[in-house]
Enzyme design. Structure first.
Site, PDB file in Angstrom:
ATOM      1  N   GLU A  96      -0.583   4.767  -0.460  1.00 14.49           N
ATOM      2  CA  GLU A  96      -1.438   5.940  -0.704  1.00 14.49           C
ATOM      3  C   GLU A  96      -0.639   7.222  -0.494  1.00 14.49           C
ATOM      4  O   GLU A  96       0.129   7.343   0.453  1.00 14.49           O
ATOM      5  CB  GLU A  96      -2.656   5.893   0.228  1.00 14.49           C
ATOM      6  CG  GLU A  96      -3.632   4.818  -0.217  1.00 14.49           C
ATOM      7  CD  GLU A  96      -4.822   4.668   0.722  1.00 14.49           C
ATOM      8  OE1 GLU A  96      -4.951   5.449   1.679  1.00 14.49           O
ATOM      9  OE2 GLU A  96      -5.621   3.746   0.474  1.00 14.49           O
ATOM     10  N   LYS A 127      -1.878   0.350 -25.104  1.00 16.05           N
ATOM     11  CA  LYS A 127      -2.305   0.228 -26.509  1.00 16.05           C
ATOM     12  C   LYS A 127      -1.050   0.271 -27.390  1.00 16.05           C
ATOM     13  O   LYS A 127      -0.211  -0.628 -27.284  1.00 16.05           O
ATOM     14  CB  LYS A 127      -3.320   1.326 -26.829  1.00 16.05           C
ATOM     15  CG  LYS A 127      -4.586   1.213 -25.965  1.00 16.05           C
ATOM     16  CD  LYS A 127      -5.642   2.198 -26.376  1.00 16.05           C
ATOM     17  CE  LYS A 127      -6.935   1.996 -25.613  1.00 16.05           C
ATOM     18  NZ  LYS A 127      -7.015   2.751 -24.367  1.00 16.05           N
ATOM     19  N   TYR A 156       0.851  -1.198   0.000  1.00 14.24           N
ATOM     20  CA  TYR A 156       0.000   0.000   0.000  1.00 14.24           C
ATOM     21  C   TYR A 156       0.879   1.238   0.000  1.00 14.24           C
ATOM     22  O   TYR A 156       1.856   1.303   0.757  1.00 14.24           O
ATOM     23  CB  TYR A 156      -0.905   0.031   1.238  1.00 14.24           C
ATOM     24  CG  TYR A 156      -2.330  -0.320   0.895  1.00 14.24           C
ATOM     25  CD1 TYR A 156      -3.041   0.457  -0.022  1.00 14.24           C
ATOM     26  CD2 TYR A 156      -2.962  -1.414   1.468  1.00 14.24           C
ATOM     27  CE1 TYR A 156      -4.349   0.133  -0.360  1.00 14.24           C
ATOM     28  CE2 TYR A 156      -4.259  -1.739   1.133  1.00 14.24           C
ATOM     29  CZ  TYR A 156      -4.954  -0.959   0.225  1.00 14.24           C
ATOM     30  OH  TYR A 156      -6.231  -1.277  -0.119  1.00 14.24           O
ATOM     31  N   THR A 191      -3.628   5.945 -21.824  1.00 11.88           N
ATOM     32  CA  THR A 191      -3.410   4.618 -21.260  1.00 11.88           C
ATOM     33  C   THR A 191      -2.007   4.212 -21.685  1.00 11.88           C
ATOM     34  O   THR A 191      -1.369   4.890 -22.495  1.00 11.88           O
ATOM     35  CB  THR A 191      -4.411   3.586 -21.816  1.00 11.88           C
ATOM     36  OG1 THR A 191      -4.392   3.650 -23.243  1.00 11.88           O
ATOM     37  CG2 THR A 191      -5.818   3.848 -21.314  1.00 11.88           C
ATOM     38  N   ASP A 196      -6.559  13.380 -25.166  1.00 12.23           N
ATOM     39  CA  ASP A 196      -6.555  11.982 -24.699  1.00 12.23           C
ATOM     40  C   ASP A 196      -5.850  11.186 -25.797  1.00 12.23           C
ATOM     41  O   ASP A 196      -6.440  10.850 -26.822  1.00 12.23           O
ATOM     42  CB  ASP A 196      -7.999  11.518 -24.502  1.00 12.23           C
ATOM     43  CG  ASP A 196      -8.087  10.048 -24.108  1.00 12.23           C
ATOM     44  OD1 ASP A 196      -7.066   9.337 -24.205  1.00 12.23           O
ATOM     45  OD2 ASP A 196      -9.185   9.612 -23.715  1.00 12.23           O
ATOM     46  N   ARG A 237      -1.763  -2.358 -18.420  1.00 11.10           N
ATOM     47  CA  ARG A 237      -3.055  -1.651 -18.440  1.00 11.10           C
ATOM     48  C   ARG A 237      -3.026  -0.624 -17.326  1.00 11.10           C
ATOM     49  O   ARG A 237      -3.112  -0.976 -16.143  1.00 11.10           O
ATOM     50  CB  ARG A 237      -4.200  -2.628 -18.203  1.00 11.10           C
ATOM     51  CG  ARG A 237      -4.324  -3.680 -19.267  1.00 11.10           C
ATOM     52  CD  ARG A 237      -5.577  -4.466 -19.058  1.00 11.10           C
ATOM     53  NE  ARG A 237      -6.678  -3.782 -19.683  1.00 11.10           N
ATOM     54  CZ  ARG A 237      -7.119  -4.036 -20.911  1.00 11.10           C
ATOM     55  NH1 ARG A 237      -6.544  -4.958 -21.644  1.00 11.10           N
ATOM     56  NH2 ARG A 237      -8.121  -3.371 -21.410  1.00 11.10           N
TER      57      ARG A 237
END
Ligand code: DSN
Length: 495
Positions: free
Chosen positions: A90, A272, A88, A269, A243, A278
């Protein structure tokens, strides 16, 4: 209760417990549990592993032409399945809500640094957040940080090649959360040319006065005119958000128009054309935005707003295994080999487009500048759904897609075909000629089947498997799979 616990224990533990040797049971159970933790999935879960194996075979056996998909590298897969998954973290590097992040911080900083380098960005002028779980969360984080609730957004309409998150809604329903929590107004392509209608965008933007205009596509085969987008933004006082999810590999390689020149914010992203994990990334301008009449510097205020929208606004702990995979992807993308790969994607897409047009098919906009094309299959006597289905049955994966003027995304008239994944497997232009022949044969067979089955998709699917056509479909599938077998997937021989 005791009997319930007993049924969960392995037989030997049950035997010890019944003999009253509880301490030994604990030790034995711990061993069993560490055995469970260290077992390969193929030993511990053969049922699941068998299905994964089938998917792997499907990926290797067929031709992957979904424009947004790719085969990532072994290094990326290794990062994804590494111990980083367990942590974790954060917060941001150096400012976490959990201890034990000294190495995680190094990894995330490395990912940030390499990401800026790959896109040739000066860290004084651009900041980056590598934590978004993927493209949709990245886009929503930008709107959350920059546009007030019910503020206005303009994006290319989904049926015209935009993306859901750019604000899609129908006359009866708000589909995307972007249209639920913000006010979105689509801009369109010209119904005849299939090209973005920039004049209409300007006229609409003057009336609608959006806070953000999005330059981004999921099915549009032409390079975007970022300069023109920025001029429109300047005229109406909007920010330009690009984008670049589909084309981020092409931008990294410098083989297509660069959105960073004109944009205020860029999202992407990484899986691609960039061929990474991903995941999502947000870039934002920082530093001096302008100098006012009094000579005072006005600074960009995107950084905190975007970072806070990602966490704690929308997300919890960042996926640091994925962030490590972004780091290694950016290293790969910053090489001459990757530049050549990206150029080959373009060469292959052009060859595909030319080849299909030579055979009489209609390619929307008349060609492609990018990694994909949109084929209008009406003239081939098919619908998008039927074309997608017959190609899938011969092991060519693509997706049905609306073409300009289509009324429904559910029964579109086209298919979208892309070349990033095939190019990763090493196909070059002469191989694409073979692919063109396969697609042509598949669509012709589909037409013949459709003429027998009638208009309904369900009848068409049944006819594909009928005695009359089954054999010919299988023959074509075998040819495609034999061809595909010549192109191994690097790194996929293991497991
Ligand atoms: N689903 C992706 C695509 O296929 O274009 C976009 O997120």
């Amino acid at each position: 209760m005791v009997s319930r616990v007993l049924t969960l224990l392995p037989a030997y533990s049950r035997h010890l417990l019944l003999e009253g040797k509880q301490n030994l049971v604990i030790v034995h159970s711990l061993r069993m549990s560490s055995k469970l933790l260290s077992e390969n999935v193929w030993d511990s879960d053969p049922e699941l592993f068998k299905i994964i194996g089938k998917e792997k075979q499907r990926q290797c056996r067929g031709l992957e032409m979904i424009a947004s998909e790719n085969f990532t590298s072994l290094a990326v897969l290794q990062c994804l399945s590494s111990c980083l998954h367990n942590k974790y973290a954060e917060g941001l590097p150096g400012d976490r809500y959990y201890g034990g992040n000294q190495f995680i911080d190094q990894i995330e900083r490395l990912a940030q640094k390499r990401t800026l380098e790959t896109y040739r960005l000066d860290p004084e002028e651009w900041g980056v957040n590598v934590q978004p779980y993927s493209g949709s969360p990245a886009n929503f984080a930008v709107y959350t940080g920059i546009v007030e609730p019910h503020g206005r957004i303009m994006g290319l309409d989904l049926p015209d090649g935009g993306h859901l998150t750019h604000g899609f809604f129908t006359p009866t329903k708000k589909i995307s959360a972007t249209s639920i929590f913000f006010e979105s107004m689509p801009y369109k392509v010209h119904p005849e040319t299939g090209l973005i209608d920039y004049d209409m965008l300007l006229k609409t933007a003057r009336l609608f006065k959006p806070k953000i205009i999005i330059a981004g596509v999921s099915c549009y085969s032409r390079a975007l005119d970022y300069k023109k987008f920025k001029e429109i933004c300047n005229e109406v006082g909007a920010y330009l958000m690009s984008d670049m999810a589909h084309i981020s590999g092409l931008v990294a390689a410098g083989v297509t128009a660069n959105p960073f020149e004109y944009s205020d914010i860029v999202t992407t992203t990484t899986h691609k054309s960039l061929r990474g994990p991903r995941a999502g990334v947000i870039f934002f301008r920082k530093g001096v935005k302008s100098v006012n009449a009094k000579g005072e510097k006005i600074l960009y205020d995107f950084e905190n707003r975007i970072n806070e929208a990602v966490f704690p606004g929308l997300q919890g702990g960042p996926h640091e295994n994925t962030i490590a995979a972004i780091a290694t992807t950016m290293k790969q993308a910053n090489t001459p080999e990757f530049k050549q790969y990206a150029q080959n994607i373009l060469n292959n897409a052009k060859r595909l487009s030319d080849g299909l047009q030579k055979k009489g098919y209609k390619v929307v906009t008349g060609g492609t500048d990018l990694h994909l094309l949109l084929l209008d299959v009406r003239s081939a006597g098919l619908t998008g759904a039927k074309a997608e289905y017959i190609l899938e049955e011969i092991s060519i994966a693509c997706n049905k897609n609306t073409v300009p003027g289509d009324k429904s995304a559910k029964s579109p008239s086209g298919i979208r075909l892309g070349t990033p994944a095939l190019t990763t497997r090493g196909l070059v232009e002469k191989d694409i000629d073979v692919v063109v022949d396969f697609i042509d044969s598949g669509l012709k067979l589909g037409k013949e089947i459709g003429e027998k089955s009638g208009p309904k998709l369900v009848d068409f699917k049944a006819a594909v498997h009928s005695e009359e056509f089954n054999g010919r479909v299988a023959c074509l599938r075998e040819e495609v799979e034999n061809f595909s077998a010549k192109f191994p997937l690097p790194g996929y021989e293991t497991y």
